[in-house]
Design an enzyme around this catalytic site. Structure first.
Site, PDB file in Angstrom:
ATOM      1  N   GLU A  84       0.804  -1.217   0.000  1.00  0.00           N
ATOM      2  CA  GLU A  84       0.000   0.000   0.000  1.00  0.00           C
ATOM      3  C   GLU A  84       0.841   1.273   0.000  1.00  0.00           C
ATOM      4  O   GLU A  84       0.314   2.367  -0.234  1.00  0.00           O
ATOM      5  CB  GLU A  84      -0.936  -0.005   1.213  1.00  0.00           C
ATOM      6  CG  GLU A  84      -2.053  -1.042   1.083  1.00  0.00           C
ATOM      7  CD  GLU A  84      -2.932  -1.140   2.307  1.00  0.00           C
ATOM      8  OE1 GLU A  84      -2.533  -0.614   3.368  1.00  0.00           O
ATOM      9  OE2 GLU A  84      -4.013  -1.750   2.206  1.00  0.00           O
ATOM     10  N   GLU A 115       7.092 -21.885   7.428  1.00  0.00           N
ATOM     11  CA  GLU A 115       7.540 -21.031   8.529  1.00  0.00           C
ATOM     12  C   GLU A 115       8.612 -21.687   9.389  1.00  0.00           C
ATOM     13  O   GLU A 115       9.249 -21.022  10.202  1.00  0.00           O
ATOM     14  CB  GLU A 115       6.361 -20.634   9.415  1.00  0.00           C
ATOM     15  CG  GLU A 115       5.780 -21.757  10.243  1.00  0.00           C
ATOM     16  CD  GLU A 115       4.743 -21.244  11.231  1.00  0.00           C
ATOM     17  OE1 GLU A 115       4.946 -21.457  12.440  1.00  0.00           O
ATOM     18  OE2 GLU A 115       3.748 -20.636  10.799  1.00  0.00           O
TER      19      GLU A 115
END
Length: 275
Positions: A84, A115
């Site tokens: 963004e 992960e």
């Protein structure tokens, strides 16, 4: 011996019992009551956020970049914040980089065991030629994600400044990060569902970091996003209004200035330079 996760605040039992027996209204009001506590937890760590922002700004002023690394919800939040920045502040896409364990495909669909790889985060960052001008922020509600621990540890070893956003005290990640931010929000409404309060806390902190950094880097004038990308009709109308307010010209003239110069900042500067 299996790791005892029950000692983590993020894994502790919900304050509410028998959720499956409650009405929808009760569920919603209870979730809302828990959500209201999150900003107060964030408020407690503003001094730590301030220190990290100062470090980020000083490095980005010298050409450095900001990296976010995380897995699951935490990784997705970092990717969202990074993605963004270019449309909001008109900055290049490589100023803020969000990396998630398992790669971009993991944004939509979980990648099994991604992960748990302590080496992969540094490999992911090396693909962007990370160097000592950059900053890495590890994001992990639990504070124990191997992908993040390894990434921060390797970044430290290569002279890259590190920070973190976690939701447990005294975590392994906070011990590795040079500038740790520990936002302890307590038990989740659904036990262990860290996409809820923990995710909200991480989102708030990410908003604070990227917004404060961009303001300090001069990407905001007054209180306006003067470098925002004019990528849709709504944003063009907003930009026209901003140019009108800053110059006093008509809507038609403001639109012409935007067409000629491509951004609110450039349009306003060109107008003032011409008078």
């Amino acid at each position: 011996m299996a790791e005892n996760l029950s000692k983590l605040a993020t894994e502790s039992d919900s304050n509410y019992l028998d959720l499956d027996k409650h009405s929808v209204e009760t569920i919603l009001r209870q979730i809302n009551a828990e959500d209201k506590t999150v900003p107060y937890s964030v408020e407690k760590v503003i001094p730590q956020i301030e220190k990290l922002v100062g470090q980020i700004v000083s490095r980005m002023e010298k050409g450095g970049r900001l990296f976010y690394i995380g897995a699951g919800t935490s990784g997705r939040l970092g990717v969202v914040d990074a993605s963004e920045c270019p449309p909001t502040y008109g900055v290049p896409h490589d100023w803020v980089i969000g990396l998630i364990a398992g790669g971009d495909g993991a944004i939509r669909k979980a990648v099994e065991n991604a992960e748990d790889d302590e080496q992969q985060a540094w490999l992911d960052m090396k693909a962007y030629d990370i160097d000592q001008n950059d900053v890495v922020i590890g994001i992990a509600a639990s504070g124990r994600t191997p992908y993040v621990i390894g990434g921060l540890r390797d970044a430290n070893a290569h002279g890259v400044l590190t920070g973190c956003i976690v939701c447990n005290e005294g975590s392994a990640i906070a011990q590795v990060a040079q500038y740790p931010i520990e936002v302890v929000v307590g038990p989740e409404y659904v036990t262990g569902s860290t996409r809820m309060k923990s995710g909200t806390a991480q989102k708030l902190v990410l908003n604070m970091i990227s917004t404060a950094v961009m303001i300090r880097l001069g990407r905001v004038r007054g209180n306006k996003m003067v470098d925002m990308a004019l990528s849709n009709h709504k944003l063009v109308l907003r930009a026209i209004r901003m140019v009108k307010e800053a110059t006093g010209v008509s809507e038609e003239k403001a639109s012409e200035l935007l067409d000629q110069h491509g951004s609110v900042r450039a349009a306003v500067d060109a107008f003032h330079a011409s008078i």
